[in-house]
Motif scaffolding. Structure first.
Motif, mmCIF file in Angstrom:
data_model
loop_
_atom_site.group_PDB
_atom_site.id
_atom_site.type_symbol
_atom_site.label_atom_id
_atom_site.label_comp_id
_atom_site.label_asym_id
_atom_site.label_seq_id
_atom_site.Cartn_x
_atom_site.Cartn_y
_atom_site.Cartn_z
ATOM 1 N N LEU A 55 0.812 -1.218 0.000
ATOM 2 C CA LEU A 55 0.000 0.000 0.000
ATOM 3 C C LEU A 55 0.847 1.270 0.000
ATOM 4 C CD1 LEU A 55 -2.921 0.575 -0.326
ATOM 5 C CD2 LEU A 55 -3.202 0.493 2.145
ATOM 6 N N ASP A 56 1.909 1.299 0.777
ATOM 7 C CA ASP A 56 2.776 2.485 0.763
ATOM 8 C C ASP A 56 3.402 2.689 -0.612
ATOM 9 O OD1 ASP A 56 2.245 3.048 3.437
ATOM 10 O OD2 ASP A 56 4.030 2.007 4.162
ATOM 11 N N THR A 97 -6.572 7.555 6.379
ATOM 12 C CA THR A 97 -5.369 7.210 7.147
ATOM 13 C C THR A 97 -4.149 7.040 6.247
ATOM 14 O OG1 THR A 97 -5.886 4.840 7.131
ATOM 15 C CG2 THR A 97 -6.645 6.114 9.032
ATOM 16 N N ARG A 98 -4.341 6.601 5.016
ATOM 17 C CA ARG A 98 -3.218 6.414 4.087
ATOM 18 C C ARG A 98 -3.049 7.574 3.115
ATOM 19 N NH1 ARG A 98 -0.240 1.668 4.062
ATOM 20 N NH2 ARG A 98 -0.888 0.436 5.840
#
Length: 184
Positions: A55-56, A97-98
Motif C-alpha cells: 500500500l505504501d 489514514t493512508r
C-alpha cells in the motif's frame, strides 16, 4: 488462502466505462479519471495482505504517475457483507489514514469488477491515452511478507513507458493476490 494471478495483458482491449461513488463523496466516471497520457485502474481492498504489503508503494507510485499525466483510480469490489472490513465506511477510513492521492471507488454491485475481468486484489489495469489496455502486471516483486523498498518498480516503469510511447512492455509479470470476494 490461495493466491491468484490474473491473465496476461490483452493489448488494446478497451476499458469498460463505469460510474461509481468515491470515498470523498463524489461520483466518478471513467472519463473523469482519464489522464492525458494514460489511465490506471486498480482493484484493491482494505484487508488483503497482498494489498497491505504494497500500500505504501501504491501511494508512492501513483503520486509519481500522476506527475506523468496518468489518471488513477482504485476500486473495491469485495462483498462488504461477508467482508465488513471492505465496507464503504472502512474504505473511507483507509483513504484518510493512508492519504490516497487517487479516488477510492466502491463497486457494490461487483459489475465493474466483472466487466474488467478482475481476478484478485491487487489487480492493475494500465491503459493508454485512448483507453486501450497496455499493462496488466504486478506493482513489483513484493509478496505478502516482503517489504524491500528497492525493488524494480514494474507498474511505474510500464506506465511511464505508456505515457512516453503509448505502448506497454511486451513482457509482463502478472500480479498476485487474494481473490475478489464475490457475492453468493
Amino acid at each position: 488462502m490461495a493466491a491468484l494471478s490474473p491473465p496476461v495483458c490483452d493489448f488494446n482491449w478497451p476499458a469498460p466505462t463505469f460510474e461509481l461513488p468515491g470515498t470523498d463523496g463524489k461520483t466518478y466516471r471513467l472519463d473523469d479519471l482519464k489522464g492525458e497520457n494514460g489511465t490506471l485502474v486498480m482493484f484493491i481492498c482494505n484487508h488483503c495482505p497482498f494489498v497491505l504489503a504494497i500500500l505504501d508503494k501504491i501511494v508512492r507510485d501513483t503520486q509519481d504517475l500522476k506527475a506523468l499525466g496518468i489518471g488513477i483510480a482504485a476500486i473495491c469490489s469485495n462483498d462488504p457483507v461477508a467482508y465488513p472490513q471492505d465496507n464503504f465506511a472502512n474504505m473511507k477510513r483507509l483513504t484518510e489514514t493512508r492519504a490516497f492521492p487517487f479516488p477510492y471507488l466502491h463497486d457494490e454491485s461487483q459489475a465493474i469488477a466483472q466487466a474488467y475481468g478482475a481476478v484478485c486484489t491487487p489487480d492493475f489495469f494500465g491503459f493508454d491515452k485512448s483507453l486501450g489496455l497496455q499493462y496488466r502486471g504486478r506493482l513489483d516483486a513484493t509478496r505478502m511478507n516482503v517489504a524491500d523498498i528497492d525493488m524494480r518498480r514494474d507498474l511505474f516503469e510500464a506506465m511511464k513507458q505508456v505515457a512516453e510511447t503509448g505502448t506497454g512492455p511486451l513482457e509482463q509479470i502478472p500480479s498476485i493476490g487474494c481473490s475478489i470476494k464475490w457475492k453468493h
